[in-house]
Structure formats: C-alpha cells, structure tokens
Design an enzyme around this catalytic site. Structure first.
Site, PDB file in Angstrom:
ATOM      1  N   TYR A  44       0.832  -1.214   0.000  1.00 56.98           N
ATOM      2  CA  TYR A  44       0.000   0.000   0.000  1.00 56.98           C
ATOM      3  C   TYR A  44       0.858   1.252   0.000  1.00 56.98           C
ATOM      4  CZ  TYR A  44      -4.359  -2.445   1.196  1.00 56.98           C
ATOM      5  OH  TYR A  44      -5.481  -3.236   1.184  1.00 56.98           O
TER       6      TYR A  44
ATOM      7  N   HIS B 165     -10.653  -2.487  -1.684  1.00 63.62           N
ATOM      8  CA  HIS B 165     -11.565  -1.892  -0.707  1.00 63.62           C
ATOM      9  C   HIS B 165     -12.554  -0.981  -1.437  1.00 63.62           C
ATOM     10  CE1 HIS B 165      -9.269  -3.002   2.975  1.00 63.62           C
ATOM     11  NE2 HIS B 165      -8.243  -2.999   2.139  1.00 63.62           N
TER      12      HIS B 165
ATOM     13  N   HIS C 152      -7.546  -8.153  -2.860  1.00 58.60           N
ATOM     14  CA  HIS C 152      -8.842  -7.498  -2.626  1.00 58.60           C
ATOM     15  C   HIS C 152      -8.755  -6.019  -2.942  1.00 58.60           C
ATOM     16  CE1 HIS C 152      -6.602  -6.922   1.130  1.00 58.60           C
ATOM     17  NE2 HIS C 152      -7.273  -5.790   1.249  1.00 58.60           N
TER      18      HIS C 152
ATOM     19  N   ARG D  99      -3.769 -11.853   3.354  1.00 59.09           N
ATOM     20  CA  ARG D  99      -5.056 -11.412   2.788  1.00 59.09           C
ATOM     21  C   ARG D  99      -5.155 -11.888   1.351  1.00 59.09           C
ATOM     22  NH1 ARG D  99      -8.253  -7.641   4.185  1.00 59.09           N
ATOM     23  NH2 ARG D  99      -9.661  -9.274   3.522  1.00 59.09           N
TER      24      ARG D  99
ATOM     25  N   TYR E 111      -1.184  -9.917   0.518  1.00 56.21           N
ATOM     26  CA  TYR E 111      -0.132  -9.438   1.426  1.00 56.21           C
ATOM     27  C   TYR E 111      -0.290 -10.067   2.798  1.00 56.21           C
ATOM     28  CZ  TYR E 111      -3.781  -6.074   2.872  1.00 56.21           C
ATOM     29  OH  TYR E 111      -4.947  -5.498   3.308  1.00 56.21           O
TER      30      TYR E 111
HETATM   31 FE   LIG Z   1      -6.438  -4.231   2.429  1.00 55.16          FE
END
Ligand SMILES: [Fe+3]
Lengths: 189, 203
Positions: free
Chosen positions: A55, A109, A107, A104, A94
């Site tokens: 991110y 958000h 995905h 995870r 990640y």
């Molecule tokens: Fe996330």
C-alpha cells in the site's frame, strides 16, 4: 466534481507516458438497492495495494516495493442505471500481523455512498478462484457463505478489452432508500 | 402465496488501517490524484449560523484512542434544513455542505470538524428533534460502520423532549450522546466498547 482520470488507477498516479505495473483489469457492475432498483449517483471510492501487495501508506512496511506509477485510489459515480466501471491492476496478496502466517486474499476496498447514511457501506471485493478467500479471518467474519459469495467478483470475458485488460464483474447491493437516517426505520416507513 | 424476493445487502467488511488511501489521500500525502479530499471543508466565508468546532477521540474497549478511524458527519444547516434533494421543507444554505469527512490524527487519534450548529429538525411524526449531528465511524477492527448522534449540552429542554433520546432504554447511557462545551468548541468522545460505550443506532 470528479477528475477525468479518477476512475483509472492505471494512469491516475503515473508519470506521463507511463502506467502502473501489474495485471490490467476493468472492474465494473451495478449498484442496486434491496428491491433491485439501480442506485444512480452513488459515490464509489476504491483503494488497494499495488500488484506486489504493498500500500502507498506511511504505515505499511511490507517489503514488497512501491510502484512509482501507482497511487492506489480511485473513484467513480454511478450513472442513471446504477452502473460504474474503473480500470486498475489486480492487487497482490499481502501478509498481515494476525496469526503467524496470515495472508489477505487479493482485494479491493470499496466505499459506497448512495442516498444518506442508510446507504453508506464499506466493504471489500475479492477475486473468483483465489484460494486465500476461505483461509482469511477477515472474510470469515461473515458467517453466511452466500453473503461471502456476494463479495467475490467474477471474471467477465464479455467485457474484456482485447489486447489490453481483462474484466471482473462486481455488483453491490445497498439497503432500500430512506429519506434520512434511523428516524425512518424507527417509524417503520 | 408468492414469496417476496428482496436482494440481500452486500456484507460490510472492515475499512482497515489504510482507509485514507481511498477516502482522504491528500491527508496522508498521496497528492496529485484528487484535487481535494471529499468532505474536508463544510463551511465557507458565507455560511450562515454559529461557527463551531466538534472534536474528540474514538476509544476502543481499553480506553486507547483509535488512530486509523475515519468519521463522517451529516447534519442540518443553522435553520434545520438538509442540503439534500429529498429536503422538502425549504432550501438549505447553499454555502453549507451538511456533510463532512475527517480522519483521526495518525499520532493522537483526535478528529476535528469545523461546522455550524444545526437547527432543530422535525421527526417524521412532527415532533421536533433537538439540534444534533449524525456520526458514522469506521476503523480497523470494526466490521461495520457505526452510527450515532451528538447532541448539545446547552439544549437541555430540547434534549429532554427529543424523540430519539427518549427511546433509549438504558437512561444512564443517554449522556454518552451529549457533547461537552467549551465556548464554540464541542468535545464528543466516542467509546466503541466498555463501561462508557456510546449508544449506537441501527439505522
Ligand atoms: Fe487491504
């Protein structure tokens, strides 16, 4: 209100002439209410990790590198049919500090804002066929398999752009339209 | 008998710790994509009404402030009118958005809205509601957006007659919705869990 590249995460943070790294995809679908009516003018905001699972956030220390051409945010407003579409790259999975080895699933958000706070929703979109989905404790906070399935986007070969990007279809259901806040439900209308 | 078919609402998932990337990117320095974070400014030089600041913290069950919360507020203008297409009682102040979005401070967890004090709004049955601000809160570790309301401590009589406050079963919890005043600054602390848990509404 929105900029011309707001719905194109491949280009909206990229240097001129460059683009984000990763699998190019279009994510599209309809925003509906519980009576299957389209929700027009809904604000759809999305954010995600880059293709490596990192991110662009000062608190994310995952060792996968940042992509200098990828910011990870986009937004779009649904049209009169409740339809939206944006272009991005598929985010990578990640790890996260939950158990010793929790990852995870890939995905995106989603934040949705229809009419008023009764149609305010934040959720996550997953990708069909991802083996991490059933392993994920965050996915499994939802205890109904049919409800989980609503968050899994399907590969949509009919809407791919040949030689450019594949497409995933993701429809979203918000609550019924009520004029303002909880007043309405409390009064039962 | 025909069964009525309704679609199910898509399930909610946590906003996670990086909600800023999508909702307030400029706040975390991800500039150049959106010119301005949505909801960052609610008022301008022409907005009518009493200017106020609303600040506070969102606390978890242990009393620790959440530093990755994002809050949104929705309220009437100083005359009690909503800036919404569904407002039928008149035209709201065009210089007031009625909707704001603020992230908690990444180091301290404090949030702050600059807004105006709302006027009273009628309940659907015609009774007047006390002036209030609607809150919606998301953060890591919370699976759904939480809805609550902030009321004003100086509006004692109106609060006493407010139809929503009047429906709260546990009367001792009503004060969790009343802010604390210091001049034009109101403090509204939100407790997700624990002894002082704020009253949240299922809307
Ligand atoms: Fe996330």
């Amino acid at each position: 209100m929105l900029g011309s590249l707001d719905h194109d995460l491949v280009l909206n943070y990229a240097q001129p002439g460059e683009s984000a790294m990763g699998e190019r995809i279009i994510v599209h679908g309809h925003v509906l209410d519980e009576e299957a009516r389209p929700v027009p003018n809904a604000l759809v905001e999305v954010w995600q990790a880059n293709a490596g699972g990192r991110y662009r956030h000062k608190k994310d220390g995952y060792l996968a590198p940042l992509d200098p051409n990828f910011g990870g945010c986009g937004r779009v407003i649904t049209d009169e049919n409740g339809y939206y579409a944006f272009r991005t790259v598929r985010p990578g999975p990640y790890p996260w500090p939950n158990g010793v080895n929790d990852w995870r699933p890939s995905h995106i958000h989603f934040s949705l804002f229809g009419s008023g706070f009764a149609q305010r929703l934040i959720t996550q979109m997953y990708f069909e066929g991802d083996p991490h989905i059933p392993l994920c404790p965050i996915v499994n906070t939802i205890n109904d398999p049919a409800a989980i399935e609503m968050l899994v986007a399907k590969l949509d070969m009919k809407h791919t752009v040949p030689m450019d990007a594949r497409a995933y279809r993701f429809d979203i259901v918000l609550r019924g339209r009520r004029s303002t806040l909880f007043e309405n439900r409390m009064e039962g209308n | 008998m025909t069964k009525l078919e309704y679609l199910k609402e898509s399930p909610s998932q946590t906003a996670g710790p990086y909600v800023h990337i999508g909702c307030t990117p400029n706040f975390i320095g991800n500039t150049g994509v959106f010119t301005e974070d949505l909801g960052a400014r609610m008022v301008n030089a022409h907005t009518k009404g009493q200017r106020i600041k609303v600040s506070g913290h969102v606390f978890d069950g242990t009393g620790t402030p959440l530093k990755d919360a994002m809050l949104e507020i929705w309220q009437a203008d100083s005359e009690g009118l909503f800036n919404s297409p569904s407002e039928t009682r008149g035209k709201a102040d065009p210089d007031f958005t009625g909707w704001g979005r603020q992230p908690a401070n990444l180091e301290t967890g404090e949030f702050c809205f600059e807004t105006v004090k709302p006027g009273p709004v009628p309940f659907p049955d015609g009774r007047m509601q006390a002036p209030h601000i609607n809150f919606w809160i998301v953060a890591r570790g919370i699976n759904i957006g939480l809805n609550t309301r902030m009321y004003f401590p100086e509006e004692e009589a109106a609060n006493e007659a407010d139809p929503v406050l009047g429906r709260i079963e546990h009367r001792v919890r009503v004060p969790t919705l009343i802010s604390k005043r210091d001049g034009d600054t109101y403090t509204f602390d939100i407790h997700i869990q624990g002894e002082n848990e704020t009253v949240f509404f299922d809307i």
